[in-house]
Design a protein around this motif. Structure first.
Motif, short mmCIF file in Angstrom:
data_model
loop_
_atom_site.label_atom_id
_atom_site.label_comp_id
_atom_site.label_asym_id
_atom_site.label_seq_id
_atom_site.Cartn_x
_atom_site.Cartn_y
_atom_site.Cartn_z
N THR A 1 -0.67 -6.75 -10.92
CA THR A 1 -1.69 -6.20 -10.04
C THR A 1 -3.02 -6.87 -10.32
N CYS B 1 0.83 -1.20 0.00
CA CYS B 1 0.00 0.00 0.00
C CYS B 1 0.87 1.25 0.00
N GLU C 1 -2.86 -2.37 -2.85
CA GLU C 1 -2.67 -3.14 -4.08
C GLU C 1 -2.43 -4.61 -3.74
N GLU C 2 -3.21 -5.46 -4.36
CA GLU C 2 -2.95 -6.89 -4.26
C GLU C 2 -2.37 -7.34 -5.59
N PHE C 3 -1.43 -8.29 -5.52
CA PHE C 3 -0.73 -8.73 -6.72
C PHE C 3 -0.39 -10.21 -6.62
N THR D 1 -2.26 -0.20 -12.47
CA THR D 1 -3.69 -0.43 -12.67
C THR D 1 -3.92 -1.94 -12.60
N VAL D 2 -5.16 -2.33 -12.40
CA VAL D 2 -5.48 -3.76 -12.37
C VAL D 2 -5.09 -4.37 -13.71
N LEU E 1 -7.01 -3.29 -6.73
CA LEU E 1 -6.66 -2.00 -6.11
C LEU E 1 -7.89 -1.53 -5.36
N TYR F 1 0.04 8.09 -4.90
CA TYR F 1 -0.47 7.37 -6.07
C TYR F 1 -0.92 8.36 -7.15
#
Length: 144
Positions: free
Chosen positions: A77, A43, A129-131, A57-58, A80, A49
């Motif tokens: 990513t 994060c 952010e998850e990735f 971006t996703v 978000l 950001y």
């Protein structure tokens, strides 16, 4: 070490290149957690950001650099979300993969991080952010 960044930029067109944290040591430690598949989220402040020329971006790829600015892995990513610091849950905190994975640890370390950046507030908005790990880059692989 052979710099694999140009090869990776060609393999992942449009990929962003960056490192975690605010020090070489933190960049190394957090990148290692990604490679070990312990860390699957990060994060930053919403303000930071919005200042980025090309924010993630996703669906976008990122080439993660270590503390020596060498690529160590590629992530993608997958989500978000905007969330206030005070609303981060234990589940989200554990996805960052740091320390004992607790919300208390996350709050302490992130408060210190955002204080160093002169941006901490309990109600500050974060981009969480998850990735997923796409590729770990082997330092022994000199073919690229």
């Amino acid at each position: 070490m052979n710099n694999k960044l140009p090869y990776l930029q060609a393999k992942y067109p449009g990929a962003l290149s960056w490192s975690f944290g605010d020090s070489a040591e933190m960049a190394n430690n957090l990148a290692a957690l990604v490679i070990q598949q312990v860390k699957s989220a990060s994060c930053g402040s919403l303000h930071a950001y919005l200042q980025e020329t090309t924010p993630p971006t996703v669906g976008s790829f990122s080439i993660i650099l270590d503390g020596s600015n060498q690529p160590v892995c590629v992530i993608r990513t997958i989500a978000l979300r905007i969330i206030r610091f005070c609303d981060v849950t234990a589940e989200l905190a554990s996805k960052e993969g740091e320390g004992d994975l607790s919300l208390a640890y996350w709050r302490k370390e992130h408060q210190e991080f955002f204080t160093r950046a002169d941006s901490y507030a309990e109600d500050m908005e974060l981009v969480f952010e998850e990735f997923q790990l796409v590729e770990a880059i082997s330092p022994a692989d000199e073919s690229h």
